[in-house]
Scaffold this motif. Structure first.
Motif, PDB file in Angstrom:
ATOM      1  N   ARG A  99       0.835  -1.202   0.000  1.00  0.00           N
ATOM      2  CA  ARG A  99       0.000   0.000   0.000  1.00  0.00           C
ATOM      3  C   ARG A  99       0.876   1.262   0.000  1.00  0.00           C
ATOM      4  O   ARG A  99       0.599   2.223  -0.724  1.00  0.00           O
ATOM      5  N   ALA A 100       1.928   1.231   0.809  1.00  0.00           N
ATOM      6  CA  ALA A 100       2.828   2.383   0.890  1.00  0.00           C
ATOM      7  C   ALA A 100       3.586   2.578  -0.422  1.00  0.00           C
ATOM      8  O   ALA A 100       3.725   3.708  -0.910  1.00  0.00           O
ATOM      9  N   LEU A 101       4.064   1.499  -0.999  1.00  0.00           N
ATOM     10  CA  LEU A 101       4.829   1.607  -2.240  1.00  0.00           C
ATOM     11  C   LEU A 101       3.947   2.068  -3.398  1.00  0.00           C
ATOM     12  O   LEU A 101       4.409   2.818  -4.273  1.00  0.00           O
ATOM     13  N   ALA A 102       2.685   1.647  -3.404  1.00  0.00           N
ATOM     14  CA  ALA A 102       1.760   2.120  -4.445  1.00  0.00           C
ATOM     15  C   ALA A 102       1.566   3.624  -4.344  1.00  0.00           C
ATOM     16  O   ALA A 102       1.517   4.337  -5.363  1.00  0.00           O
ATOM     17  N   CYS A 103       1.471   4.130  -3.118  1.00  0.00           N
ATOM     18  CA  CYS A 103       1.355   5.575  -2.901  1.00  0.00           C
ATOM     19  C   CYS A 103       2.608   6.283  -3.411  1.00  0.00           C
ATOM     20  O   CYS A 103       2.513   7.307  -4.114  1.00  0.00           O
ATOM     21  N   LEU A 104       3.781   5.747  -3.093  1.00  0.00           N
ATOM     22  CA  LEU A 104       5.024   6.391  -3.495  1.00  0.00           C
ATOM     23  C   LEU A 104       5.231   6.335  -5.004  1.00  0.00           C
ATOM     24  O   LEU A 104       5.849   7.233  -5.580  1.00  0.00           O
ATOM     25  N   GLU A 105       4.712   5.307  -5.617  1.00  0.00           N
ATOM     26  CA  GLU A 105       4.783   5.260  -7.086  1.00  0.00           C
ATOM     27  C   GLU A 105       3.976   6.403  -7.698  1.00  0.00           C
ATOM     28  O   GLU A 105       4.397   7.039  -8.667  1.00  0.00           O
ATOM     29  N   ARG A 106       2.831   6.700  -7.097  1.00  0.00           N
ATOM     30  CA  ARG A 106       2.028   7.829  -7.584  1.00  0.00           C
ATOM     31  C   ARG A 106       2.747   9.156  -7.334  1.00  0.00           C
ATOM     32  O   ARG A 106       2.781  10.025  -8.205  1.00  0.00           O
ATOM     33  N   PHE A 107       3.319   9.312  -6.138  1.00  0.00           N
ATOM     34  CA  PHE A 107       4.057  10.532  -5.838  1.00  0.00           C
ATOM     35  C   PHE A 107       5.293  10.658  -6.723  1.00  0.00           C
ATOM     36  O   PHE A 107       5.692  11.755  -7.122  1.00  0.00           O
ATOM     37  N   GLY A 108       5.899   9.511  -7.027  1.00  0.00           N
ATOM     38  CA  GLY A 108       7.122   9.509  -7.816  1.00  0.00           C
ATOM     39  C   GLY A 108       6.951  10.100  -9.202  1.00  0.00           C
ATOM     40  O   GLY A 108       7.894  10.659  -9.768  1.00  0.00           O
ATOM     41  N   ALA A 109       5.752  10.001  -9.743  1.00  0.00           N
ATOM     42  CA  ALA A 109       5.507  10.579 -11.068  1.00  0.00           C
ATOM     43  C   ALA A 109       5.782  12.078 -11.074  1.00  0.00           C
ATOM     44  O   ALA A 109       6.218  12.636 -12.083  1.00  0.00           O
ATOM     45  N   ALA A 168      11.468   1.901  -2.263  1.00  0.00           N
ATOM     46  CA  ALA A 168      10.805   3.206  -2.317  1.00  0.00           C
ATOM     47  C   ALA A 168      11.661   4.223  -3.064  1.00  0.00           C
ATOM     48  O   ALA A 168      11.140   5.041  -3.842  1.00  0.00           O
ATOM     49  N   GLU A 169      12.966   4.202  -2.834  1.00  0.00           N
ATOM     50  CA  GLU A 169      13.863   5.137  -3.520  1.00  0.00           C
ATOM     51  C   GLU A 169      13.840   4.925  -5.028  1.00  0.00           C
ATOM     52  O   GLU A 169      13.908   5.887  -5.804  1.00  0.00           O
ATOM     53  N   ALA A 170      13.716   3.671  -5.440  1.00  0.00           N
ATOM     54  CA  ALA A 170      13.644   3.389  -6.871  1.00  0.00           C
ATOM     55  C   ALA A 170      12.375   3.984  -7.479  1.00  0.00           C
ATOM     56  O   ALA A 170      12.384   4.466  -8.619  1.00  0.00           O
ATOM     57  N   LEU A 171      11.282   3.982  -6.726  1.00  0.00           N
ATOM     58  CA  LEU A 171      10.023   4.538  -7.231  1.00  0.00           C
ATOM     59  C   LEU A 171      10.041   6.065  -7.233  1.00  0.00           C
ATOM     60  O   LEU A 171       9.456   6.692  -8.125  1.00  0.00           O
ATOM     61  N   LEU A 172      10.695   6.658  -6.254  1.00  0.00           N
ATOM     62  CA  LEU A 172      10.703   8.117  -6.127  1.00  0.00           C
ATOM     63  C   LEU A 172      11.792   8.778  -6.962  1.00  0.00           C
ATOM     64  O   LEU A 172      11.666   9.933  -7.365  1.00  0.00           O
ATOM     65  N   GLY A 173      12.888   8.043  -7.153  1.00  0.00           N
ATOM     66  CA  GLY A 173      14.022   8.636  -7.852  1.00  0.00           C
ATOM     67  C   GLY A 173      14.850   9.551  -6.971  1.00  0.00           C
ATOM     68  O   GLY A 173      15.687  10.311  -7.462  1.00  0.00           O
ATOM     69  N   HIS A 174      14.654   9.472  -5.650  1.00  0.00           N
ATOM     70  CA  HIS A 174      15.377  10.330  -4.715  1.00  0.00           C
ATOM     71  C   HIS A 174      15.647   9.549  -3.434  1.00  0.00           C
ATOM     72  O   HIS A 174      14.881   8.635  -3.078  1.00  0.00           O
TER      73      HIS A 174
END
Length: 508
Positions: free
Chosen positions: A69-79, A110-116
């Motif tokens: 659930r958390a990683l799905a949220c971060l994938e959305r933020f990562g965009a 999470a860092e891979a999804l956010l890029g930071h």
């Protein structure tokens, strides 16, 4: 958030887009803003209730469904965050990630999804950022003594400050998610459950409450829990303006008329907030009593704004990390001239070898700079083994703005900078980072060795690297006139070999 920067920061004359992401134990909060000479202009704000804290097993592992659930949220933020340059985004993890045993695996994904990169901050740093965030939105009067209580999903930060400066802070192991799960099992509501939660909160607060009473002019509450309680009390006209003991008692009575959190039907209570409100309200009730607070004002801003304004400070050359390192060095009587000499040489060596050794200057430049500034800090205790004392001091100190990962790196570099290197300083790191940090430590060792005589003149040294080999080149004239330093460098060969570095010295 206000459009006006705090007085101690000044934005660049050029426009910049910066972003702050607070990975709270209950909700993830994102703010993206444009910063220019006129101030801060919010471009986007988002919040998703992830409830990371409820995903922690008894043994501290983060459960897979909550992690997903958390990683799905971060994938959305990562965009929105991936297009921003490195350094323009600060992502901060709090109590749930401090406690999670598998936090490293989660952070990597999470860092891979956010890029930071993600920083997991200490409770003290969380408190400082929260206080800064509230001050950015509700500026205190000069000299105003302010109490701030921030209730997160897994921890509660209690902070005393004067103006915009934190004077004292406590991070308590109680939050709206953790207390609701602990004292209201399966969502069942009983008066004895509420009283047990309240008494547990009073016990946590008792460690400092007596000394804090009467030491503040205004009391503020931040976080979604505080804003939700304030809105509900206002909607139902319970207890007058703000969050008062009378209003909280009426709210508690209304909750206790229900048997289960799933049945809560109170005007102004959002369905997403209902599952964690009993624990949060018990903490607020205890805080009002323990600290003798007649009224709490709900702050408009919170930690995400603090992260953003701290990031703005870094971009405007008001980096609190640099200030806290300098202050720490001064407090322990560090020879600043010697520290700066070693720092300059070590950083020059890092620049020489950063490409062949693939040492990102953004990752290792600052930790090496700070470690060089503090490498002799342990001498404030005793000369014998001062590198070990220094490593301990840094690892256990509260250094404002310094992420836990950076504190570990700085501590390891200090511990490894002299004598026989103890590789346990890097034992908890991944293999790739171990190799990189040992190479950076080798550069600090050589910087210290080259300045063994404490002479003011910087050695004209160049470094070249290939694989495990590190070559130092020095002019013959300098080497002949600095026998002590050259002896120290020669003695480093065996120590560096233990660190995976083969030293070759060229004098011509």
């Amino acid at each position: 958030m206000n459009d006006v920067l705090p007085a101690r920061t000044s934005p660049s004359s050029e426009r910049e887009t910066l972003a702050a992401l607070d990975l709270g134990s209950n909700s993830f909060h994102l703010v993206i803003a444009r910063v220019d000479a006129e101030g801060v202009h919010v471009l986007d704000e988002r919040r998703e209730m992830v409830r990371l804290a409820e995903g922690l097993e008894a043994h501290g592992t983060l459960r897979r469904p909550v992690e997903r659930r958390a990683l799905a949220c971060l994938e959305r933020f990562g965009a929105s965050l991936r297009p921003l340059p490195r350094g323009a985004v600060r992502v901060v993890g709090t109590n749930a990630l401090r406690k999670a045993r598998n936090a490293r695996d989660f952070v990597r994904r999470a860092e891979a999804l956010l890029g930071h990169p993600i920083e997991i901050v200490s409770g003290a740093e969380e408190a400082r950022l929260t206080y800064l965030g509230v001050a950015s939105g509700d500026a205190p009067r000069p000299g105003e003594r302010r109490l701030l209580i921030d209730i997160g999903g897994g921890s509660t930060e209690c902070i005393l400050g004067v103006g915009t400066d934190v004077r004292s802070a406590h991070s308590l192991f109680m939050g709206c998610v953790s207390f609701t799960e602990r004292f209201f099992p399966h969502g069942r509501i009983k008066r004895k459950h509420f009283e047990s939660a309240r008494n547990a909160a009073l016990a946590e607060l008792a460690t400092f409450a007596e000394g804090w009473r009467g030491r503040f002019d205004q009391a503020w509450g931040s976080s979604g829990t505080m804003r939700a309680i304030d809105a509900i009390l206002t909607t139902n006209k319970w207890g007058g303006a703000g969050i008062t003991p009378e209003g909280v008692a009426l709210f508690a009575d209304a909750i206790l008329e229900h048997r289960d959190v799933g049945e809560l039907r109170i005007e102004g209570l959002a369905p997403e907030r209902a599952p964690v409100i009993p624990g949060g309200l018990a903490i607020v009730s205890a805080a009002l009593e323990a600290l003798s607070i007649p009224r709490l004002r709900a702050a408009r801003s919170a930690m995400r704004e603090g992260i953003l304004y701290d990031l703005i400070g870094r971009h405007a050359d008001h980096d609190v990390r640099e200030a806290s390192i300098r202050s720490f060095a001064e407090r322990h009587g560090v020879d600043r001239d010697q520290a700066e000499r070693v720092q300059a040489t070590a950083l020059a060596l890092l620049r020489d070898v950063s490409v062949p050794w693939r040492l990102d200057l953004r990752d290792y430049g600052a930790p090496l700079r700070w470690a060089a500034m503090l490498h002799e800090i342990g001498q404030s205790l005793t000369y014998a083994g001062y590198h070990k004392h220094g490593a301990y001091l840094v690892r256990n100190a509260t250094l404002a703005g310094l992420a836990r990962e950076d504190a570990i790196r700085v501590s390891a570099l200090i511990g490894l900078h002299r004598r026989r290197p103890k590789l346990e300083y890097v034992a908890g790191l991944e293999r790739g980072e171990q190799r990189e940090l040992l190479r950076v430590a080798a550069l600090l060792r050589l910087g210290a060795a080259l300045h063994r005589s404490r002479a003011a003149i910087r050695p004209p040294v160049r470094a070249f690297a290939s694989g495990k080999q590190l070559e130092l080149r020095l002019p013959r004239a300098w080497a002949d006139s600095h026998a002590l330093a050259m002896g120290e460098v020669h003695a480093e060969r065996e120590h560096l070999r233990r660190m995976g570095v083969k030293l070759r010295l060229v004098v011509r």
